[in-house]
Design an enzyme around this catalytic site. Structure first.
Site, PDB file in Angstrom:
ATOM      1  N   ASP A 340     -18.826  -1.344 -44.290  1.00  0.00           N
ATOM      2  CA  ASP A 340     -19.669  -1.287 -45.491  1.00  0.00           C
ATOM      3  C   ASP A 340     -19.542  -2.568 -46.301  1.00  0.00           C
ATOM      4  OD1 ASP A 340     -16.968  -0.599 -46.037  1.00  0.00           O
ATOM      5  OD2 ASP A 340     -17.570   0.123 -48.013  1.00  0.00           O
ATOM      6  N   GLU A 341     -20.537  -2.830 -47.121  1.00  0.00           N
ATOM      7  CA  GLU A 341     -20.515  -3.890 -48.146  1.00  0.00           C
ATOM      8  C   GLU A 341     -20.021  -5.226 -47.595  1.00  0.00           C
ATOM      9  OE1 GLU A 341     -19.977  -1.225 -52.159  1.00  0.00           O
ATOM     10  OE2 GLU A 341     -18.149  -1.723 -51.061  1.00  0.00           O
ATOM     11  N   ALA A 342     -20.483  -5.561 -46.371  1.00  0.00           N
ATOM     12  CA  ALA A 342     -20.112  -6.842 -45.756  1.00  0.00           C
ATOM     13  C   ALA A 342     -21.079  -7.928 -46.241  1.00  0.00           C
ATOM     14  CB  ALA A 342     -20.120  -6.720 -44.238  1.00  0.00           C
TER      15      ALA A 342
END
Length: 535
Positions: A340-342
């Protein structure tokens, strides 16, 4: 903690089978509980959370007496469930309640039920006794949780109470809707000790939760010791959000968490978040950074600024070692790789990374689980994508998840504006965050996982999980007041048939849990949406 929050500071009784461990670091304050006579009318057979699949009340109640024995099948697993039940009942009843594999027993735990699957059970109660039958030991354990709720709440106290100890007559036949019923604890933003994690495991077990997802790494801390990269824990685990001392689990610590969870029929799903949320690892080893320079340790709460170096071969040596060691410690079938949230990883690099890392999970005998951004790459065969978007998340993002589901990817639902336990209840909730909105008790409960995501076939939904992120959560009391009363609702969404789902009847069953939480020392948010008992 605000007008609608009740806190308890009495040491809770951990619910033991073998090697019962007291939760450390919780002080004893306040007077001893007053001994009161329990109600002489038994709890109605259906007043249970999660709601059972089938309830047929009838006949006389069974009364637990000083002569009651717990009769078990002569197998190690069934004996352990019987010992667990005895450990719950003995302190409050004051009865001996011997557990025996021979002779008669008014409370009977037996294997052999047909059509009950891996986790289902049948409970039959009448004047002469109570029998719980299941196909597997997990079903017996879940049946014991139902039995506990059918007894007066005072049964949970750790000092002798006066009965009567009545269990309503009739039959409960119960199997879960979903095989994945999870809760996540973030031990990276703030570290929680082994006894604190055990305490939470016992709370999850009350409501038939069967997966404990441990978020073991993030920007703020790396929490598992690995032989191949030792500085991950000793340096990367040396702080936490707000700059506290942090901490980490040795391999022995982690094995003990896994063992204890298994004794409550929970499977541990460990998560190493990557390629983003990796500052603690990058700070520990300079060679993992594209420029070869280690950043400082991080104690803030921003996200999306860190990334493993996708084009460096050492990155995949690192991931291989981490997956290999963690897989060897973890008997469960899933290993969560985050994803997530890369925001600091380009889409092309993200796809390259996931295409390279997912086969490493399979190499060491595990299946991939990841946050739903994994569907932006190509999920491996047998993978599970965990959806954490909102009701109003962009339609294209939801369609991406739906395409993966049609291609065989399983979906676990954790919508942040429904099941994130760190979301504030109301604007004045002292703890938690509100980026996904305010999540009161009804909002957390009142939705259907089977039809929640447009385009996702109901057959692709594996279950639900309630994550608790810990940017603002520091103590076990903090965990309790954010998890309760929303966690039981999440558990019901995972266990109970859709046909039982009704807010008006659920809140009546939920209210009946409050005296039980009081007896166990579990603090909870006194939501104005729920008609709590006075006092």
């Amino acid at each position: 903690m605000g007008a609608h929050v009740r806190q308890h500071h009495r040491t809770p009784r951990l619910l033991g089978t073998l090697l019962l461990v007291a939760a450390a670091g919780i002080s004893l304050t306040g007077a001893a509980p007053t001994v009161r006579t329990t109600p002489s009318t038994p709890t109605p057979l259906g007043r249970v959370v999660p709601a059972p699949a089938s309830v047929a009340p009838g006949g006389s109640p069974y009364r637990v007496t000083p002569g009651t024995r717990i009769r078990v099948d002569d197998s190690r697993a069934v004996r352990a469930v019987g010992a667990y039940l005895a450990d719950v009942l003995r302190p409050s009843t004051g009865y001996r309640l011997p557990v025996t594999a021979h002779g008669d027993g008014a409370i009977r735990l037996r294997l052999g039920g047909k059509g009950l699957g891996e986790e289902g059970y049948r409970l039959v109660s009448g004047r002469s006794g109570v029998t719980i039958t299941a196909g597997r030991p997990a079903g017996l354990f879940h049946g014991v949780q139902t039995l506990r709720q059918l007894l007066p709440a005072a049964v949970e106290k750790n000092s002798v109470q006066s009965g009567p100890w009545l269990i309503a007559g009739g039959t409960v036949t119960d199997t879960p809707r979903y095989g994945y019923r999870g809760a996540m604890l973030d031990v990276s933003r703030h570290f929680f000790t082994v006894p604190q994690v055990k305490r939470y495991i016992d709370e999850l077990a009350l409501y038939k939760v069967n997966k404990l997802h441990l978020h073991l790494s993030d920007d703020q801390g790396w929490r598992i010791a690995l032989d191949s990269w030792p500085r991950l824990a000793t340096y990367g685990g040396s702080t936490q959000t707000d700059g506290g001392p942090g901490g980490f689990y040795t391999k022995a610590d982690y094995r003990e968490i896994v063992r204890y969870a298994a004794s409550r029929y929970l499977e541990v799903v460990p998560e190493i978040d990557m390629p983003g949320h990796t500052n603690a690892a990058l700070a520990s080893y300079a060679q993992l950074n594209c420029d070869g320079v280690a950043p400082p340790l991080y104690t803030g709460t921003e996200v999306g600024f860190s990334s493993l170096c996708v084009n460096k071969p050492v990155t995949y040596d690192f991931v291989d070692d981490v997956v290999r060691e963690l897989a060897a410690l973890t008997p469960g079938e899933y290993l969560h790789i985050g994803g997530d949230e890369a925001h600091s990883t380009s889409h092309a690099d993200y796809v390259t990374f996931m295409d390279t890392v997912q086969p490493l999970v399979a190499k060491y005998g595990k299946k991939v689980m990841g946050w739903h951004q994994l569907t932006g790459a190509t999920p491996a065969k047998g993978a599970i994508a965990q959806y954490w978007g909102l009701d109003d998340t962009d339609a294209a993002e939801k369609a991406q998840v739906a395409r993966a589901a049609h291609n065989g990817t399983g979906i676990v639902l954790s919508p942040a504006d429904r099941l994130y336990l760190d979301m504030k209840y109301t604007a004045d909730t002292p703890l938690g965050q509100d980026w996904a909105g305010l999540v009161e008790v009804r909002r957390a409960y009142d939705w259907d996982p089977g039809s929640y995501l447009d385009g996702v076939p109901a057959s692709a939904v594996r279950g639900v999980e309630a994550p608790l992120w810990t940017e603002t959560i520091v103590t076990s009391a903090d965990i309790d007041v954010m998890a309760f009363p929303r966690l039981p609702g999440a558990a019901e969404l995972g266990w109970s048939p859709a046909s039982t789902h009704d807010w008006d009847t659920y809140k009546v069953r939920l209210v009946a849990q409050a005296p039980r939480w009081d007896a166990l020392g579990i603090g909870y948010h006194r939501s104005p949406q729920v008609p709590w008992p006075a006092g």
